[in-house]
Write an enzyme that holds these catalytic residues in place. Structure first.
Site, PDB file in Angstrom:
ATOM      1  N   GLU A  62      -2.065  23.812  13.481  1.00  0.00           N
ATOM      2  CA  GLU A  62      -1.931  24.537  14.752  1.00  0.00           C
ATOM      3  C   GLU A  62      -0.712  23.994  15.486  1.00  0.00           C
ATOM      4  OE1 GLU A  62      -3.856  27.249  15.683  1.00  0.00           O
ATOM      5  OE2 GLU A  62      -4.189  26.957  13.557  1.00  0.00           O
ATOM      6  N   LYS A  99      -6.389  10.024  13.338  1.00  0.00           N
ATOM      7  CA  LYS A  99      -5.257   9.348  13.977  1.00  0.00           C
ATOM      8  C   LYS A  99      -4.862  10.108  15.237  1.00  0.00           C
ATOM      9  CE  LYS A  99      -0.938   9.704  13.827  1.00  0.00           C
ATOM     10  NZ  LYS A  99      -0.745   9.404  15.259  1.00  0.00           N
ATOM     11  N   CYS A 129       0.195  24.208  24.770  1.00  0.00           N
ATOM     12  CA  CYS A 129       0.759  25.120  23.774  1.00  0.00           C
ATOM     13  C   CYS A 129       0.682  26.551  24.286  1.00  0.00           C
ATOM     14  CB  CYS A 129       0.012  24.984  22.455  1.00  0.00           C
ATOM     15  SG  CYS A 129      -1.756  25.198  22.650  1.00  0.00           S
ATOM     16  N   GLU A 179      10.562  25.961  22.455  1.00  0.00           N
ATOM     17  CA  GLU A 179       9.457  25.371  23.225  1.00  0.00           C
ATOM     18  C   GLU A 179       9.973  24.157  23.998  1.00  0.00           C
ATOM     19  OE1 GLU A 179       6.168  23.176  21.319  1.00  0.00           O
ATOM     20  OE2 GLU A 179       4.779  24.437  22.431  1.00  0.00           O
TER      21      GLU A 179
HETATM   22  P1  NAD Z   1       3.669  16.048  17.660  1.00  0.00           P
HETATM   23  O1  NAD Z   1       3.894  17.055  16.600  1.00  0.00           O
HETATM   24  O2  NAD Z   1       4.814  15.228  18.102  1.00  0.00           O
HETATM   25  O3  NAD Z   1       2.526  15.005  17.200  1.00  0.00           O
HETATM   26  C1  NAD Z   1       1.255  15.457  16.809  1.00  0.00           C
HETATM   27  C2  NAD Z   1       0.613  14.418  15.909  1.00  0.00           C
HETATM   28  O4  NAD Z   1       1.344  14.331  14.682  1.00  0.00           O
HETATM   29  C3  NAD Z   1       0.609  13.014  16.493  1.00  0.00           C
HETATM   30  O5  NAD Z   1      -0.617  12.387  16.208  1.00  0.00           O
HETATM   31  C4  NAD Z   1       1.746  12.342  15.733  1.00  0.00           C
HETATM   32  O6  NAD Z   1       1.600  10.957  15.649  1.00  0.00           O
HETATM   33  C5  NAD Z   1       1.611  12.975  14.375  1.00  0.00           C
HETATM   34  N1  NAD Z   1       2.798  12.917  13.510  1.00  0.00           N
HETATM   35  C6  NAD Z   1       4.099  12.792  13.873  1.00  0.00           C
HETATM   36  N2  NAD Z   1       4.891  12.795  12.777  1.00  0.00           N
HETATM   37  C7  NAD Z   1       4.081  12.928  11.698  1.00  0.00           C
HETATM   38  C8  NAD Z   1       4.317  13.015  10.293  1.00  0.00           C
HETATM   39  N3  NAD Z   1       5.539  12.961   9.784  1.00  0.00           N
HETATM   40  N4  NAD Z   1       3.256  13.163   9.478  1.00  0.00           N
HETATM   41  C9  NAD Z   1       2.008  13.237   9.972  1.00  0.00           C
HETATM   42  N5  NAD Z   1       1.723  13.156  11.298  1.00  0.00           N
HETATM   43  C10 NAD Z   1       2.749  13.005  12.156  1.00  0.00           C
HETATM   44  O7  NAD Z   1       3.019  16.839  18.897  1.00  0.00           O
HETATM   45  P2  NAD Z   1       2.594  16.283  20.319  1.00  0.00           P
HETATM   46  O8  NAD Z   1       3.820  15.959  21.099  1.00  0.00           O
HETATM   47  O9  NAD Z   1       1.547  15.245  20.204  1.00  0.00           O
HETATM   48  O10 NAD Z   1       1.877  17.571  20.950  1.00  0.00           O
HETATM   49  C11 NAD Z   1       2.582  18.618  21.537  1.00  0.00           C
HETATM   50  C12 NAD Z   1       2.766  19.773  20.584  1.00  0.00           C
HETATM   51  O11 NAD Z   1       1.499  20.215  20.118  1.00  0.00           O
HETATM   52  C13 NAD Z   1       3.404  20.986  21.228  1.00  0.00           C
HETATM   53  O12 NAD Z   1       4.322  21.559  20.343  1.00  0.00           O
HETATM   54  C14 NAD Z   1       2.225  21.927  21.450  1.00  0.00           C
HETATM   55  O13 NAD Z   1       2.581  23.285  21.538  1.00  0.00           O
HETATM   56  C15 NAD Z   1       1.386  21.635  20.261  1.00  0.00           C
HETATM   57  N6  NAD Z   1      -0.015  22.000  20.476  1.00  0.00           N
HETATM   58  C16 NAD Z   1      -0.517  23.093  19.811  1.00  0.00           C
HETATM   59  C17 NAD Z   1      -1.828  23.497  20.023  1.00  0.00           C
HETATM   60  C18 NAD Z   1      -2.417  24.678  19.313  1.00  0.00           C
HETATM   61  O14 NAD Z   1      -3.639  24.838  19.349  1.00  0.00           O
HETATM   62  N7  NAD Z   1      -1.617  25.514  18.682  1.00  0.00           N
HETATM   63  C19 NAD Z   1      -2.620  22.774  20.914  1.00  0.00           C
HETATM   64  C20 NAD Z   1      -2.087  21.648  21.558  1.00  0.00           C
HETATM   65  C21 NAD Z   1      -0.782  21.275  21.323  1.00  0.00           C
END
Ligand code: NAD
Length: 520
Positions: free
Chosen positions: A288, A206, A322, A421
């Site tokens: 992550e 997804k 991130c 963040e």
């Molecule tokens: P997000 O947490 O809003 O969403 C990530 C994914 O989770 C999406 O596919 C979303 O639809 C899904 N999701 C949302 N609610 C959910 C739930 N209740 N259950 C299961 N899945 C759910 O993050 P984002 O805005 O897409 O990405 C940005 C974030 O990702 C930032 O915090 C960034 O730091 C982090 N990030 C971390 C890394 C790493 O390697 N540590 C890399 C890239 C991004």
């Protein structure tokens, strides 16, 4: 199987007019395909729903990239069931055959490299070079994990024992819920999917709501071009809190590979821990999460190099990484001259639609991100001294989510803009008495993802090597841009479970070891 040694995919040289023209053609191709409806893919079947949501160009939200199924919990459950059924077949496919799917996927994507990158320019607002690096990272992940599977596939060495014939082999886990963020919509989404498949697991993938088109492109390569058997890779779209949540909670889901925010990561961790009726295992959660990354500069550093590293790390892809530098911690002695260089270098940044290669910074991903960043800028006015930016940036004639690169000076290490963040182009500059105090400030957040030190003092660098508590630490270079195989990636504390994506141990998270001992 004989494969050449792994080598990182080179980045495109856009100073070459031929490459520039090829990229422009790729942008035209993606643009020509915009506005179509796309299906979910479950058990090899293409499923179109009447209820769809648009994916839009954040530089010009009136432009629709495509329409995607607005899935619900039922759609997620169908996908998990299909993946569960396909697992029985896929787990028996030899590991080298599974690796071959990845090598072939890498070859296909390499040929379509500019198309993938152009899609990212339009769907998530990356500039050309950032998009090109994202596609290169996806190719690297496919090549690297394919090779790692060749290492983990054969029986592993054990201590021989008289009278016994022993073996340890790695076997897959089952159905993986692959839940990806929008900010690396090729590299991270594709890498987590590839790791799931090559290890013999089946996937329900997804993508984030903001980047389903890139998710579709990856799925198309595996399901249509490579004819992956039905049900091995299933593709669903829709709201994370509904579709993602149902994928995590389903009793037949065996593990979750997630990259995203701390808040969602924690929720998934809790949901995965609840044993559902009929569930026969404890779910594994590979999580992550976010960062609040710092670059620490002492008085011995090359200040020009430090300024360049801070600015590129803070404002590259609008600070939406991130690994982005959101805290510059500078020792008193060089605070003023370094701030001057940082501000001067930031002034040179061009902002605007990233389709135009002259624009280095593009838009934020959506209205929610824009509102969040503007709120933190308001908070920043209370917590620091604004020296640059702080306003929306509106390049005519679009109405994208642009915000100026923004710098606050003299921020308290415990201020909200120094702790939370923001995920946007906002840099908090913090003054430290000396290197020791700077290192303590660097470590004083709940995160631990990336960090960098600019110094010429060997003993200080060695101290940071021991004590700067982050998963990825850099010396005298920026704190973004980890390379697959070279700098395995993942963070400590609230930055996640330290999976070290792109490293030699990563596939073990997707495998379990079985030991067989026969009396002779
Ligand atoms: P997000 O947490 O809003 O969403 C990530 C994914 O989770 C999406 O596919 C979303 O639809 C899904 N999701 C949302 N609610 C959910 C739930 N209740 N259950 C299961 N899945 C759910 O993050 P984002 O805005 O897409 O990405 C940005 C974030 O990702 C930032 O915090 C960034 O730091 C982090 N990030 C971390 C890394 C790493 O390697 N540590 C890399 C890239 C991004």
């Amino acid at each position: 199987m004989t494969v050449p040694p792994f080598r990182n995919e080179p980045f495109t040289d856009f100073s070459d007019p031929g490459e520039r023209r090829a990229f422009e053609r790729a942008l035209e191709k993606v643009r020509a395909a915009m506005g179509q409806r796309y299906p979910a893919v479950i058990g090899g079947e293409l499923i179109y729903l009447d209820d769809v949501f648009p994916s839009v160009n954040p530089a010009n939200p009136s432009e629709v990239i495509g329409y995607f199924p607005n899935g619900d919990a039922d759609l997620a459950a169908r996908a998990v069931e299909a993946a569960y059924e396909a697992f029985d077949f896929w787990k028996r496919v030899p590991y080298d055959v599974r690796a071959r799917y990845l090598f072939k996927a890498a070859a296909i994507i390499r040929r379509r490299k500019h198309e993938f990158s152009a899609a990212m320019v339009l769907e998530v607002g990356k500039n050309w070079a950032e998009a090109d690096a994202d596609t290169a990272e996806l190719i690297d992940a496919l090549e690297y994990y394919g090779r790692q599977m060749l290492r983990y596939g054969p029986p592993q060495p054990l201590v021989p024992f008289p009278g016994r014939e022993v073996e340890q082999r790695y076997i897959p886990l089952g159905v993986g819920a692959v839940i990806s963020p929008w900010n690396f919509p090729a590299a991270i989404a594709g890498a987590m999917t590839a790791a799931t498949l090559v290890t013999g697991n089946t996937a329900v993938f997804k993508p984030a709501e903001q980047a389903p088109y890139l998710g579709w492109l990856i799925t198309e390569v595996f399901c249509e071009d490579l004819k992956l058997p039905p049900g091995v890779l299933n593709f669903v779209t829709g709201p994370g809190h509904i579709v993602g949540e149902a994928m995590v909670l389903h009793p037949k889901t065996r593990f979750i590979a997630f990259t995203g925010s701390k808040e969602v990561g924690i929720r998934i961790y809790e949901n995965a821990a609840k044993v559902q009726p009929g569930q026969k295992w404890l779910k594994r959660a590979i999580l992550e999460m976010g960062g609040k990354d710092a670059i620490l500069v002492d008085e011995t550093a090359d200040l020009d190099a430090a300024a360049e590293g801070i600015v590129v790390s803070a404002f590259g892809f609008q600070g939406q990484k991130c690994s982005a530098c959101s805290r510059a911690i500078i020792v008193e002695e060089v605070y003023d001259p370094l701030v001057e260089r940082i501000v001067e270098r930031t002034r040179q940044i061009t902002v605007g639609p990233p389709e135009d290669p002259n624009n280095w910074m593009g838009p934020l991903i959506d209205q929610e991100a824009y509102d969040k960043v503007m709120t933190y800028i308001e908070i920043g006015h209370e917590e620091g001294r604004l020296i640059l930016g702080g306003k929306p940036y509106q390049p005519n004639p679009t109405s994208g989510y642009f915000v100026e690169p923004t710098i606050f000076l003299d921020v308290d290490p415990h201020a909200r803009i120094a702790q939370e963040e923001i995920f946007g182009p906002v840099l908090a500059v913090i003054r430290a008495k000396d290197f020791e105090e700077g290192l303590a400030i660097a470590n004083a957040t709940e995160y631990g993802l990336t960090g960098a030190v600019y110094s010429r003092d060997r003993l200080r660098l060695e101290k940071a090597r021991e004590e700067f508590h982050v998963g990825n630490l850099y010396f005298n270079r920026k704190c973004t841009g980890a390379l697959i195989g070279v700098e395995p990636f993942g963070g400590f504390n609230m930055s996640g479970t330290d999976s070290k994506a792109g490293g030699p141990d990563y596939l073990l998270l997707f495998l379990q070891a079985k030991v067989i001992s026969e009396a002779l």
